[in-house]
Design an enzyme around this catalytic site. Structure first.
Site, PDB file in Angstrom:
ATOM      1  N   ASN A 108       0.811  -1.239   0.000  1.00  0.00           N
ATOM      2  CA  ASN A 108       0.000   0.000   0.000  1.00  0.00           C
ATOM      3  C   ASN A 108       0.836   1.279   0.000  1.00  0.00           C
ATOM      4  O   ASN A 108       0.384   2.307  -0.491  1.00  0.00           O
ATOM      5  CB  ASN A 108      -1.048  -0.011   1.119  1.00  0.00           C
ATOM      6  CG  ASN A 108      -0.456  -0.049   2.497  1.00  0.00           C
ATOM      7  OD1 ASN A 108       0.704  -0.426   2.662  1.00  0.00           O
ATOM      8  ND2 ASN A 108      -1.224   0.327   3.485  1.00  0.00           N
ATOM      9  N   GLU A 148       4.305  -3.686  12.386  1.00  0.00           N
ATOM     10  CA  GLU A 148       3.273  -2.667  12.177  1.00  0.00           C
ATOM     11  C   GLU A 148       2.152  -3.357  11.424  1.00  0.00           C
ATOM     12  O   GLU A 148       2.273  -3.632  10.236  1.00  0.00           O
ATOM     13  CB  GLU A 148       3.873  -1.488  11.397  1.00  0.00           C
ATOM     14  CG  GLU A 148       3.142  -0.193  11.671  1.00  0.00           C
ATOM     15  CD  GLU A 148       2.142   0.115  10.586  1.00  0.00           C
ATOM     16  OE1 GLU A 148       0.971  -0.305  10.760  1.00  0.00           O
ATOM     17  OE2 GLU A 148       2.516   0.738   9.591  1.00  0.00           O
ATOM     18  N   LEU A 149       1.082  -3.694  12.155  1.00  0.00           N
ATOM     19  CA  LEU A 149       0.057  -4.586  11.611  1.00  0.00           C
ATOM     20  C   LEU A 149      -1.224  -3.814  11.316  1.00  0.00           C
ATOM     21  O   LEU A 149      -1.194  -2.617  11.122  1.00  0.00           O
ATOM     22  CB  LEU A 149      -0.161  -5.746  12.592  1.00  0.00           C
ATOM     23  CG  LEU A 149       1.152  -6.435  13.039  1.00  0.00           C
ATOM     24  CD1 LEU A 149       0.889  -7.496  14.089  1.00  0.00           C
ATOM     25  CD2 LEU A 149       1.903  -7.025  11.852  1.00  0.00           C
ATOM     26  N   GLY A 196       2.453  -5.160   7.625  1.00  0.00           N
ATOM     27  CA  GLY A 196       1.509  -5.973   6.861  1.00  0.00           C
ATOM     28  C   GLY A 196       0.377  -6.435   7.749  1.00  0.00           C
ATOM     29  O   GLY A 196       0.052  -5.782   8.748  1.00  0.00           O
ATOM     30  N   SER A 197      -0.178  -7.591   7.406  1.00  0.00           N
ATOM     31  CA  SER A 197      -1.370  -8.050   8.116  1.00  0.00           C
ATOM     32  C   SER A 197      -1.021  -8.636   9.483  1.00  0.00           C
ATOM     33  O   SER A 197       0.093  -9.127   9.712  1.00  0.00           O
ATOM     34  CB  SER A 197      -2.073  -9.110   7.271  1.00  0.00           C
ATOM     35  OG  SER A 197      -1.207 -10.222   7.096  1.00  0.00           O
ATOM     36  N   CYS A 207      -3.388   1.554   6.828  1.00  0.00           N
ATOM     37  CA  CYS A 207      -3.661   0.955   8.134  1.00  0.00           C
ATOM     38  C   CYS A 207      -4.145   1.991   9.138  1.00  0.00           C
ATOM     39  O   CYS A 207      -4.715   1.637  10.155  1.00  0.00           O
ATOM     40  CB  CYS A 207      -2.427   0.226   8.639  1.00  0.00           C
ATOM     41  SG  CYS A 207      -0.952   1.196   8.473  1.00  0.00           S
ATOM     42  N   LYS A 223      12.561  -7.616   1.450  1.00  0.00           N
ATOM     43  CA  LYS A 223      11.648  -8.283   0.519  1.00  0.00           C
ATOM     44  C   LYS A 223      10.395  -7.426   0.373  1.00  0.00           C
ATOM     45  O   LYS A 223       9.599  -7.292   1.295  1.00  0.00           O
ATOM     46  CB  LYS A 223      11.236  -9.674   1.011  1.00  0.00           C
ATOM     47  CG  LYS A 223      10.526 -10.444  -0.103  1.00  0.00           C
ATOM     48  CD  LYS A 223       9.594 -11.514   0.375  1.00  0.00           C
ATOM     49  CE  LYS A 223       8.337 -10.970   0.946  1.00  0.00           C
ATOM     50  NZ  LYS A 223       7.505 -10.215  -0.025  1.00  0.00           N
ATOM     51  N   PRO A 224      10.198  -6.828  -0.817  1.00  0.00           N
ATOM     52  CA  PRO A 224       8.974  -6.046  -1.035  1.00  0.00           C
ATOM     53  C   PRO A 224       7.794  -6.965  -1.337  1.00  0.00           C
ATOM     54  O   PRO A 224       7.965  -8.158  -1.569  1.00  0.00           O
ATOM     55  CB  PRO A 224       9.332  -5.209  -2.269  1.00  0.00           C
ATOM     56  CG  PRO A 224      10.325  -6.036  -3.013  1.00  0.00           C
ATOM     57  CD  PRO A 224      11.087  -6.848  -1.988  1.00  0.00           C
ATOM     58  N   ALA A 225       6.591  -6.384  -1.328  1.00  0.00           N
ATOM     59  CA  ALA A 225       5.383  -7.163  -1.618  1.00  0.00           C
ATOM     60  C   ALA A 225       5.383  -7.606  -3.081  1.00  0.00           C
ATOM     61  O   ALA A 225       5.890  -6.907  -3.961  1.00  0.00           O
ATOM     62  CB  ALA A 225       4.144  -6.321  -1.331  1.00  0.00           C
ATOM     63  N   GLU A 276     -11.109  -4.674   9.897  1.00  0.00           N
ATOM     64  CA  GLU A 276     -10.636  -3.611   9.013  1.00  0.00           C
ATOM     65  C   GLU A 276     -11.167  -3.881   7.594  1.00  0.00           C
ATOM     66  O   GLU A 276     -11.017  -4.984   7.078  1.00  0.00           O
ATOM     67  CB  GLU A 276      -9.106  -3.705   9.027  1.00  0.00           C
ATOM     68  CG  GLU A 276      -8.374  -2.580   8.408  1.00  0.00           C
ATOM     69  CD  GLU A 276      -6.868  -2.765   8.552  1.00  0.00           C
ATOM     70  OE1 GLU A 276      -6.390  -3.910   8.717  1.00  0.00           O
ATOM     71  OE2 GLU A 276      -6.159  -1.751   8.471  1.00  0.00           O
TER      72      GLU A 276
HETATM   73  P1  ADP Z   1      -1.698  -7.895   2.668  1.00  0.00           P
HETATM   74  O1  ADP Z   1      -2.811  -8.797   3.113  1.00  0.00           O
HETATM   75  O2  ADP Z   1      -1.961  -6.468   2.862  1.00  0.00           O
HETATM   76  O3  ADP Z   1      -1.116  -8.225   1.334  1.00  0.00           O
HETATM   77  P2  ADP Z   1       0.385  -9.370   3.935  1.00  0.00           P
HETATM   78  O4  ADP Z   1       0.650  -9.401   5.390  1.00  0.00           O
HETATM   79  O5  ADP Z   1      -0.113 -10.612   3.291  1.00  0.00           O
HETATM   80  O6  ADP Z   1      -0.569  -8.135   3.732  1.00  0.00           O
HETATM   81  O7  ADP Z   1       1.692  -8.924   3.144  1.00  0.00           O
HETATM   82  C1  ADP Z   1       2.629  -8.024   3.643  1.00  0.00           C
HETATM   83  C2  ADP Z   1       4.003  -8.531   3.296  1.00  0.00           C
HETATM   84  O8  ADP Z   1       4.186  -9.770   3.946  1.00  0.00           O
HETATM   85  C3  ADP Z   1       4.238  -8.767   1.819  1.00  0.00           C
HETATM   86  O9  ADP Z   1       5.557  -8.401   1.495  1.00  0.00           O
HETATM   87  C4  ADP Z   1       4.069 -10.271   1.705  1.00  0.00           C
HETATM   88  O10 ADP Z   1       4.810 -10.820   0.630  1.00  0.00           O
HETATM   89  C5  ADP Z   1       4.665 -10.725   2.999  1.00  0.00           C
HETATM   90  N1  ADP Z   1       4.264 -12.076   3.416  1.00  0.00           N
HETATM   91  C6  ADP Z   1       3.111 -12.707   3.173  1.00  0.00           C
HETATM   92  N2  ADP Z   1       3.131 -13.943   3.701  1.00  0.00           N
HETATM   93  C7  ADP Z   1       4.331 -14.104   4.303  1.00  0.00           C
HETATM   94  C8  ADP Z   1       4.980 -15.158   5.020  1.00  0.00           C
HETATM   95  N3  ADP Z   1       4.365 -16.332   5.242  1.00  0.00           N
HETATM   96  N4  ADP Z   1       6.232 -14.938   5.476  1.00  0.00           N
HETATM   97  C9  ADP Z   1       6.854 -13.782   5.258  1.00  0.00           C
HETATM   98  N5  ADP Z   1       6.310 -12.749   4.595  1.00  0.00           N
HETATM   99  C10 ADP Z   1       5.071 -12.888   4.115  1.00  0.00           C
END
Ligand code: ADP
Length: 479
Positions: free
Chosen positions: A149, A247-248, A225-226, A281, A172-174, A381
């Site tokens: 985001n 930061e969740l 992330g989540s 968030c 590691k980016p998304a 959320e």
């Molecule tokens: P969203 O639901 O907003 O995509 P995520 O928490 O799934 O949020 O993703 C945030 C980041 O966490 C991303 O970079 C994603 O690739 C990473 N991610 C997702 N699953 C895992 C995992 N099992 N281990 C490490 N990183 C992860």
């Protein structure tokens, strides 16, 4: 556009040559392919960061600050390029992309200032037989896992303090937004940041994340992330006792007291709620409006929401871009349907809007009234442009509703009475309060949450503290 990974100063693909596609968020068309890396590449990145650590931590504070200032300047001078990449892969309006670049640059400026303060400190001991001195040492190799985001800002928040503290980093980016990270890596490399100080790896999140947590050389992981993935990482971090910043998710209440300036509160609500199409968030999720001003607030808010142009981020008139995925659209629908089934009234929005040549993910800004805690949108959320509004009669009830969530990231309070504004700001259980404002982020402040929103702070001196391991030397004084 750069689409290889930066590992140990080398531009690389995955070892097996595999790639995955990155799409334009508005059109759904593939715009690039990037390496699909796994454990091996993740560990090579750690090797690079570990090799670079000694020289980087030995640099003088002034030298590190100079790099940080240069990075801030480079981000500002590449604003246009970054904003276009962010808008392409994330979908947000170009103006917001530009804002994100400026905000990211601020993290580097702030970290440059703070880096100069990282001196050893003499501590007065109560015993005359010892002299104490505390040293702010870098924690070591650190990892960052970032979300889609804010593809640049969430990285800036982690890289700036890490470099200031003397750490080296693996990122590691998304999967949805790796191109911003790879452009960032290109900018760092062009500035002459030594090989291995920052490494960017794209690919399988679980394999890369676990490789870093298990390695032993990675001493800290900062994650945005989540809450679901945050919990997984916490479990994974236990074995090697890796320090974490998480930061969740958030679930921000937006409380408007009866003596608020309603027009100003509406402006703030629009800015906070519909920025990034509600995919932040900290964005307000539960609107709690005092009885006396409820109808006026709703009328003004609905009028403003209807006027927001929805469209492609590249279109300069756009204020609300597409949602990031079909799942995000489905979640919006689920939350709206649930609210309506439980007695809410739809005031505007409620469905997607067709945009020529684009995916069906452009959701109209949506407002529902008569919302209540029984509804899913008040419990989870939404991460989309849904504003559910409930009315309240007395302030203590509003505070009670605001706090009836395990999340605790942000809250918003509006009142013209500074005493009540301060009292409610204190009563809400969260890390950040917007008092008479809807935009709260600032690179110089301690951003972060409580409870299920995570822990650790990003920004200013607090952000750097997360990357330090203090050592004190107690020197004995004899005769
Ligand atoms: P969203 O639901 O907003 O995509 P995520 O928490 O799934 O949020 O993703 C945030 C980041 O966490 C991303 O970079 C994603 O690739 C990473 N991610 C997702 N699953 C895992 C995992 N099992 N281990 C490490 N990183 C992860």
């Amino acid at each position: 556009m750069e689409n290889r990974n930066l590992i140990s100063g080398e531009w690389r693909g995955a070892l097996d040559g595999s790639t995955f596609g990155v799409c334009d968020a508005a059109t759904g068309r593939e715009i690039a392919r990037v390496p699909h890396c796994h454990e091996m590449e993740a560990l090579e990145a750690v090797e690079g960061a570990a090799n670079a650590l000694g020289a980087w931590r030995s640099r003088s504070l002034e030298e590190r600050a100079q790099f940080l200032r240069a990075i801030a300047a480079a981000l500002r001078s590449h604003e246009d390029q970054f904003a276009h990449v962010i808008t392409a892969e994330n979908g947000k309006p170009l103006s917001e992309g530009r804002g994100e670049v400026a905000y990211s640059a601020d993290y580097f400026s702030s970290a440059a200032d703070e880096a100069l303060q990282l001196h050893a400190i003499n501590i007065r001991s109560r015993s005359e037989l010892r002299v104490l001195r505390a040293h702010p040492e870098p924690i070591g190799v650190v990892a960052a896992i970032t979300p889609w985001n804010f593809p640049l800002a969430m990285m800036a928040r982690k890289t700036a303090p890490a470099l200031a503290a003397g750490c080296t980093q693996v990122i590691k980016p998304a999967e949805l937004t790796p191109l911003t990270a790879l452009l960032f890596a290109r900018v760092l490399a062009d500035l002459g940041l030594p090989p291995g100080v920052v490494n960017v790896v794209t690919g399988d999140p679980a394999a890369i994340g676990q490789a870093w947590l298990d390695d032993g050389r990675v001493r800290k992981l900062s994650f945005t992330g989540s809450t679901r993935v945050g919990r997984l990482l916490m479990r994974g971090a236990a074995e090697q006792v890796v320090r974490l910043s998480l930061e969740l998710g958030g679930h921000a209440p937006f409380i408007v007291l009866r003596d608020a300036n309603v027009a100003a509160a509406v402006d703030a609500a629009v800015a906070g709620k519909f920025r990034a199409a509600g995919q932040t968030c900290v964005c307000p999720n539960r609107f709690l409006i005092a009885d006396e001003i409820h109808d006026e607030f709703v009328e003004r808010f609905v009028t403003a929401a209807r006027l927001l142009p929805v469209g492609r981020g590249l279109d300069l008139a756009t204020r609300v871009g597409p949602l990031i995925s079909d799942e995000a659209v489905a979640r919006m629908r689920r939350h709206i349907d649930d609210a309506l089934a439980k007695g809410a009234t739809l005031r505007t929005g409620g469905s997607t809007i067709a945009v020529e040549g684009c995916v069906d993910r452009f959701f109209a800004p949506t407002v529902v009234t008569e919302a209540s805690s029984r509804m899913v949108c008040f419990q989870e959320e939404t991460f989309g442009p849904l504003a559910p509004i409930a009315r309240f009669h007395d302030e203590s009830h509003a505070i009670q509703i605001a706090n009836e969530t395990p999340f605790g990231l942000a809250a918003y309070v509006f009142s013209e009475d500074s005493t009540r504004l301060a009292a409610v700001s204190e009563a809400v259980n969260c890390g950040i309060v917007g008092a008479n404002t809807g935009i709260i982020s600032d690179a110089y402040a301690p951003f972060g949450g409580r409870g299920w929103s995570g822990f650790g702070r990003e920004g200013g001196r607090w952000g750097i503290e997360e990357y330090l391991s203090w050592k004190y030397v107690c020197t004995g004084v004899h005769g």
